[in-house]
Design a protein around this motif. Structure first.
Motif, PDB file in Angstrom:
ATOM      1  N   UNK A 188       0.809  -1.273   0.101  1.00 39.63           N
ATOM      2  CA  UNK A 188       0.085  -0.232  -0.033  1.00 39.63           C
ATOM      3  C   UNK A 188       0.820   1.125  -0.257  1.00 39.63           C
ATOM      4  N   UNK A 189       1.970   1.344   0.660  1.00 48.64           N
ATOM      5  CA  UNK A 189       2.947   2.374   0.852  1.00 48.64           C
ATOM      6  C   UNK A 189       3.656   2.543  -0.803  1.00 48.64           C
ATOM      7  N   UNK A 190       3.750   1.574  -1.306  1.00 50.84           N
ATOM      8  CA  UNK A 190       4.420   1.697  -2.752  1.00 50.84           C
ATOM      9  C   UNK A 190       3.221   2.337  -3.730  1.00 50.84           C
ATOM     10  N   UNK A 191       2.038   1.910  -3.565  1.00 45.93           N
ATOM     11  CA  UNK A 191       1.081   2.254  -4.421  1.00 45.93           C
ATOM     12  C   UNK A 191       0.692   3.737  -4.057  1.00 45.93           C
ATOM     13  N   UNK A 192       0.715   4.148  -2.758  1.00 47.54           N
ATOM     14  CA  UNK A 192       0.360   5.537  -2.344  1.00 47.54           C
ATOM     15  C   UNK A 192       1.420   6.742  -2.747  1.00 47.54           C
ATOM     16  N   UNK A 193       2.760   6.203  -2.874  1.00 46.47           N
ATOM     17  CA  UNK A 193       3.951   6.966  -3.545  1.00 46.47           C
ATOM     18  C   UNK A 193       4.070   6.967  -4.699  1.00 46.47           C
ATOM     19  N   UNK A 194       3.619   5.813  -5.645  1.00 45.99           N
ATOM     20  CA  UNK A 194       4.141   5.713  -7.080  1.00 45.99           C
ATOM     21  C   UNK A 194       2.833   6.179  -7.902  1.00 45.99           C
ATOM     22  N   UNK A 195       1.575   5.830  -7.580  1.00 45.98           N
ATOM     23  CA  UNK A 195       0.665   5.896  -8.453  1.00 45.98           C
ATOM     24  C   UNK A 195      -0.080   7.354  -8.374  1.00 45.98           C
ATOM     25  N   UNK A 196       0.783   8.342  -9.059  1.00 46.31           N
ATOM     26  CA  UNK A 196       0.247   9.763  -8.819  1.00 46.31           C
ATOM     27  C   UNK A 196       0.006  10.210 -10.283  1.00 46.31           C
ATOM     28  N   UNK A 197      -1.044  11.176 -10.393  1.00 47.31           N
ATOM     29  CA  UNK A 197      -1.395  11.647 -11.980  1.00 47.31           C
ATOM     30  C   UNK A 197      -0.222  12.208 -12.704  1.00 47.31           C
ATOM     31  N   UNK A 198       0.781  12.816 -11.841  1.00 45.05           N
ATOM     32  CA  UNK A 198       1.604  13.190 -12.724  1.00 45.05           C
ATOM     33  C   UNK A 198       2.763  12.330 -13.304  1.00 45.05           C
ATOM     34  N   UNK A 199       2.638  10.995 -12.905  1.00 42.23           N
ATOM     35  CA  UNK A 199       3.162   9.824 -13.578  1.00 42.23           C
ATOM     36  C   UNK A 199       2.435   8.901 -14.509  1.00 42.23           C
ATOM     37  N   UNK A 200       1.096   9.594 -14.787  1.00 42.93           N
ATOM     38  CA  UNK A 200       0.229   8.859 -15.686  1.00 42.93           C
ATOM     39  C   UNK A 200      -0.118   9.405 -16.991  1.00 42.93           C
TER      40      UNK A 200
END
Length: 436
Positions: A188-200
């Motif tokens: 969940x921590x990995x998901x929260x850090x990496x799944x950002x709109x700026x990276x999508x």
């Protein structure tokens, strides 16, 4: 921060109109209109993959691909499945070394539903401890299935031998140990850090209207466009690996067939010679008239499947030849592979071979873009990878501009590199001591 989106129409010919909009917060939307179809395909591309994992969370990107389908704050897993079945849609995802994609293809009038569901899955996953335990078993089964398929296993083992114990060398699936040790908190921590709109990137193709797509995406991402995230650290743009970590890598397995990969370091995806490499790879082993196919299958009947391949990443890449053969023929096949590589170096390929390679590449590009799903994939991956989308005519032009001299120069460069041999079959490491 401005709330206004920035939109432009890309100068594209040879297909539908491609438009690009950047929303506040950095979310990118690219669309390609295909008025002659009745379908629409939508994908959300996340710029995170197995290359972004530390050893302690190896396999998390792929694990997340499974978990995000298990339910959100708004829908259960059954709700998601029932909704997609009701509208006759196809919904899936895949994970690669440098990105993850969640995508769906639906009837054009069902695009609002598809956008809403995919965004919900990507943005609002609950990732419960119970779901982690259930999907852990599923992922372990997927690893076991890969291990039972030597034609898949040999490619993972080749990357491990070539790059070593670094993210590019590790399997996208992770290992049994890493998957068993992952906790809900880590995932969940990995998901929260990496799944950002700026990276999508959101890519949509089919019978669609760009302005309507932007409106749907804005609504689906409500409250998530102003996170102030600066984005992830850029991946290295220079080659990190110069020689194989293990020149010979034999995986002892009691199989009926030897699965063989012989290759070397390739090119970065930012290398200006990437189109040259595509032509070279196709000429060597991309079709029935290629050197590899003729030498191994047609003239000697040593293998049913044999081909060349390449993969390019930020700063690094790989190039290889594959064949599956009877174990008793492995030495002969490896010898032919080496001879093919040597023969194409220093001007070994002919003008006719290069023209056939270019023709095959161009034909594959055009024929591979006949449906909305393939066009959605092309524009989404291009935007995520390069920050821009080349039109089909530009791509074809880049391939056709490749010269015989460029191909032979690159072949010479590749031949000068140390090779890496990986074999899965009933052998020991000593059986190939003199192979490379």
């Amino acid at each position: 921060m401005s709330t206004r989106a920035k939109t432009r129409t890309l100068p594209v010919s040879g297909g539908g109109v491609i438009k690009r909009t950047v929303l506040p917060g950095g979310l990118r939307i690219v669309t390609e209109a295909m008025p002659g179809v009745r379908s629409a395909s939508v994908g959300i591309w996340v710029g995170v993959g197995s290359r972004d994992e530390t050893p302690s969370v190896a396999g998390t990107s792929h694990f997340l691909e499974h978990l995000l389908f298990k339910g959100t704050r708004n829908r259960s897993a059954l709700d998601i499945a029932m909704t997609m079945d009701t509208i006759g849609g196809e919904f899936n995802a895949f994970t690669e070394k440098e990105h993850t994609c969640f995508y769906a293809t639906v009837l054009d009038q069902q695009l609002p539903v598809a956008v809403d569901i995919i965004a919900d899955v990507v943005l609002n996953a609950t990732i419960t401890a119970a779901d982690v335990d259930i999907e852990r078993t599923v992922v372990l089964e997927e690893i076991a299935m890969r291990d039972d398929d030597p034609s898949d296993l040999v490619h993972d083992e080749f990357a491990a031998a070539l790059f070593g114990d670094v993210p590019l060398g590790r399997s996208i699936l992770g290992s049994e140990d890493s998957i068993n040790q992952l906790s809900r908190k880590q995932i969940h921590g990995y998901y929260s850090r990496r799944y950002r709109p700026s990276e999508m990137v959101v890519s949509v193709a089919g019978n669609i209207d760009h302005a309507e797509v932007v409106r749907l995406v804005r609504t689906a991402f409500t409250g998530r466009l102003f996170d102030g995230d600066a984005g992830a650290e850029p991946r290295p743009d220079r080659r990190l690996h110069k020689v194989p970590a293990r020149p010979v890598n034999v995986i002892a397995d009691d199989t009926e067939q030897a699965n063989i990969v012989l290759g070397s370091m390739g090119l970065s995806r930012f290398d200006e010679r990437r189109f040259v490499l595509s032509v070279l790879t196709t000429a060597i082993g991309g079709g029935m008239s290629s050197r590899l196919f003729q030498q191994i299958r047609e003239q000697r009947g040593l293998a049913y499947s044999t081909y060349s391949f390449t993969s390019s990443y930020a700063g690094d890449g790989l190039f290889g030849l594959y064949a599956g053969c009877q174990p008793g023929k492995a030495d002969e096949v490896v010898s032919i592979m080496k001879a093919v590589l040597q023969s194409v170096a220093s001007g070994g390929l002919t003008a006719d071979e290069i023209e056939r390679g270019k023709g095959q590449l161009c034909g594959g590009m055009v024929l591979g873009l006949e449906d909305s799903g393939s066009r959605m994939t092309r524009i989404g991956k291009a935007e995520l990878t390069y920050g821009d989308v080349l039109g089909l005519d530009d791509l074809l032009g880049s391939v056709n501009a490749v010269t015989l001299e460029q191909v032979n120069d690159l072949a010479d460069d590749l031949a000068a590199q140390q090779t890496c041999l990986t074999v899965v079959g009933p052998f020991g490491e000593h059986d190939f001591d003199a192979a490379v």
